[in-house]
Scaffold this motif. Structure first.
Motif, PDB file in Angstrom:
ATOM      1  N   UNK A  26       0.454  -0.483  -0.079  1.00 31.08           N
ATOM      2  CA  UNK A  26       0.359   0.453  -0.126  1.00 31.08           C
ATOM      3  C   UNK A  26       0.402   1.335   0.036  1.00 31.08           C
ATOM      4  N   UNK A  27       2.122   0.948   0.341  1.00 24.72           N
ATOM      5  CA  UNK A  27       2.982   2.234   0.858  1.00 24.72           C
ATOM      6  C   UNK A  27       3.440   2.385   0.242  1.00 24.72           C
ATOM      7  N   UNK A  28       3.903   1.686  -1.019  1.00 22.72           N
ATOM      8  CA  UNK A  28       4.908   1.886  -2.051  1.00 22.72           C
ATOM      9  C   UNK A  28       4.353   2.033  -3.441  1.00 22.72           C
ATOM     10  N   UNK A  29       2.522   1.628  -3.193  1.00 20.20           N
ATOM     11  CA  UNK A  29       2.023   2.566  -4.311  1.00 20.20           C
ATOM     12  C   UNK A  29       1.107   3.655  -4.281  1.00 20.20           C
ATOM     13  N   UNK A  30       1.232   4.091  -3.309  1.00 23.55           N
ATOM     14  CA  UNK A  30       1.231   5.496  -3.055  1.00 23.55           C
ATOM     15  C   UNK A  30       2.673   6.034  -3.329  1.00 23.55           C
ATOM     16  N   UNK A 226      -0.932  13.828  14.195  1.00 25.24           N
ATOM     17  CA  UNK A 226      -2.249  13.822  14.800  1.00 25.24           C
ATOM     18  C   UNK A 226      -3.209  13.880  14.284  1.00 25.24           C
ATOM     19  N   UNK A 227      -2.973  12.899  12.470  1.00 23.90           N
ATOM     20  CA  UNK A 227      -4.090  13.248  11.842  1.00 23.90           C
ATOM     21  C   UNK A 227      -4.921  11.960  12.328  1.00 23.90           C
ATOM     22  N   UNK A 228      -4.664  10.730  12.956  1.00 26.58           N
ATOM     23  CA  UNK A 228      -5.149   9.710  13.514  1.00 26.58           C
ATOM     24  C   UNK A 228      -4.475   9.606  14.571  1.00 26.58           C
ATOM     25  N   UNK A 229      -5.528   8.451  15.471  1.00 28.87           N
ATOM     26  CA  UNK A 229      -5.454   8.551  17.207  1.00 28.87           C
ATOM     27  C   UNK A 229      -4.950   7.197  17.323  1.00 28.87           C
ATOM     28  N   UNK A 230      -3.826   7.134  16.699  1.00 28.55           N
ATOM     29  CA  UNK A 230      -2.953   5.739  16.987  1.00 28.55           C
ATOM     30  C   UNK A 230      -1.808   5.509  17.076  1.00 28.55           C
ATOM     31  N   UNK A 231      -1.328   6.665  18.315  1.00 26.95           N
ATOM     32  CA  UNK A 231      -0.173   6.960  19.311  1.00 26.95           C
ATOM     33  C   UNK A 231      -0.414   7.989  20.090  1.00 26.95           C
ATOM     34  N   UNK A 232       0.134   7.850  21.244  1.00 27.30           N
ATOM     35  CA  UNK A 232       0.540   9.057  21.847  1.00 27.30           C
ATOM     36  C   UNK A 232       0.971   9.866  21.415  1.00 27.30           C
ATOM     37  N   UNK A 260       0.925  15.906   1.462  1.00 29.20           N
ATOM     38  CA  UNK A 260      -0.901  15.000   1.114  1.00 29.20           C
ATOM     39  C   UNK A 260      -0.683  14.102   2.421  1.00 29.20           C
ATOM     40  N   UNK A 261      -1.875  14.921   3.034  1.00 26.52           N
ATOM     41  CA  UNK A 261      -2.908  13.766   3.877  1.00 26.52           C
ATOM     42  C   UNK A 261      -4.232  13.286   3.876  1.00 26.52           C
ATOM     43  N   UNK A 262      -4.549  12.758   2.528  1.00 28.42           N
ATOM     44  CA  UNK A 262      -5.832  12.694   2.130  1.00 28.42           C
ATOM     45  C   UNK A 262      -5.564  10.898   3.178  1.00 28.42           C
ATOM     46  N   UNK A 263      -6.871  10.272   3.228  1.00 30.80           N
ATOM     47  CA  UNK A 263      -7.540   9.478   3.977  1.00 30.80           C
ATOM     48  C   UNK A 263      -6.392   8.008   3.695  1.00 30.80           C
ATOM     49  N   UNK A 268      -2.058   3.969   5.642  1.00 27.00           N
ATOM     50  CA  UNK A 268      -1.176   3.683   4.671  1.00 27.00           C
ATOM     51  C   UNK A 268       0.187   3.946   6.221  1.00 27.00           C
ATOM     52  N   UNK A 269      -0.062   4.916   6.812  1.00 26.31           N
ATOM     53  CA  UNK A 269       1.348   5.291   7.078  1.00 26.31           C
ATOM     54  C   UNK A 269       0.895   6.507   8.278  1.00 26.31           C
ATOM     55  N   UNK A 270      -0.093   7.012   9.073  1.00 26.80           N
ATOM     56  CA  UNK A 270      -0.367   7.498  10.171  1.00 26.80           C
ATOM     57  C   UNK A 270      -0.191   9.202   9.828  1.00 26.80           C
TER      58      UNK A 270
END
Length: 295
Positions: A26-30, A226-232, A260-263, A268-270
């Motif tokens: 997914x990362x490489x495709x983006x 800070x877009x995703x609540x995935x870590x401290x 680039x802060x698309x969904x 894919x990367x946080x």
């Protein structure tokens, strides 16, 4: 005739997103969709297999330093290059780094002066360590050097921005407060802006700030974390902790910094993906006109 553009992609992946092959795909495709000439990645596994898989999918040559502190950590930095850059020579560094940077010296065309490219991630837990690492980067800002250094700074920009550092006295996650702050003479904890200050004092420019102020691209200062609540760190609010610095006149070649802060990118990367656009002819001019002092 329009001068060609060099695109440098920078992506500080949240480490929890790595491990499964489909995540790398997914990362490489983006990344491939933006056709970068150089891709600077942070939070890469130290394993050569997924790194080479990524390089193969991107059609680029990979460069991976031996990571610190342990070889199996998913905190390695990586740098991928296409044919735009030649005579790539990896530069190994250990002290004072907690996470070894990926530093490659490259040539652009027939330009006599090499370009330093660094994919880096400053120490995630200690302001004093980050200060030492930022001070080390001054060794690549000496006269006669042209350097682009980018990645996760684990700290904040100096000076006013739309999104200010968190109010650490009210931050409930005390461990994160310790990791991202320093203590002033008054005993109060403040968001760590030391690396940004040191780099700017050494002559580096924050290329996003340059784009916003001199190229009239305010969106270049869009937060990357800070877009995703995935870590401290992400739960401490929107912050511009992933940054790109340039020294030696490279800012003269800058045409744009895109965030680039698309969904799809955040899923894919946080963190947001950075795209740095450089005018090739202007960059060649900088490298041709840069001379090493006689001393």
């Amino acid at each position: 005739m329009t001068s060609p553009t060099i695109t440098v992609a920078v992506w500080n992946l949240t480490s929890t997103y790595l491990g499964a092959t489909r995540d790398y795909d997914a990362v490489s495709d983006i990344v491939a969709s933006y056709a970068p000439d150089a891709y600077l990645q942070q939070h890469n596994t130290a394993s050569l297999q997924p790194t080479r898989r990524m390089a193969g999918r991107l059609g680029m040559q990979e460069h991976l330093p031996f990571p610190n502190p342990v070889p199996d950590a998913d905190i390695a930095t990586t740098l991928y290059l296409n044919h735009t850059f030649t005579d790539a020579v990896f530069q190994a560094h250990s002290a004072p780094w907690w996470i070894h940077p990926c530093h490659v010296m490259v040539r652009v065309g027939d330009c006599p002066t090499p370009l330093n490219l660094l994919s880096l991630h400053l120490c995630p837990f200690d302001a004093a360590q980050r200060s030492s690492e930022a001070a080390w980067l001054s060794t690549l800002a000496l006269p006669g050097m042209v350097t682009l250094a980018a990645g996760g700074m684990a700290s904040y920009p100096r000076g006013p921005e739309k999104h200010t550092p968190p109010s650490w006295e009210r931050e409930s996650e005390r461990a994160r407060a310790i990791q991202r702050t320093w203590v002033g003479v008054d005993g109060q904890r403040r968001g760590d802006t030391g690396p940004d200050a040191a780099l700017k004092d050494a002559g580096y420019l924050d290329l996003a700030q340059h784009a916003a102020e001199d190229l009239h691209q305010p969106h270049a200062l869009t937060p990357t974390e800070g877009h995703r609540q995935t870590c401290q760190a992400c739960r401490c609010g929107l912050q511009r902790t992933d940054r790109v610095y340039g020294v030696g006149g490279i800012h003269q070649a800058l045409t744009a910094v895109e965030v680039i802060d698309s969904n799809a990118v955040l899923d894919a990367g946080g963190h947001a993906l950075l795209l740095v656009k450089l005018n090739l002819r202007a960059l060649e001019k900088v490298l041709v006109e840069t001379t090493v002092p006689p001393w």
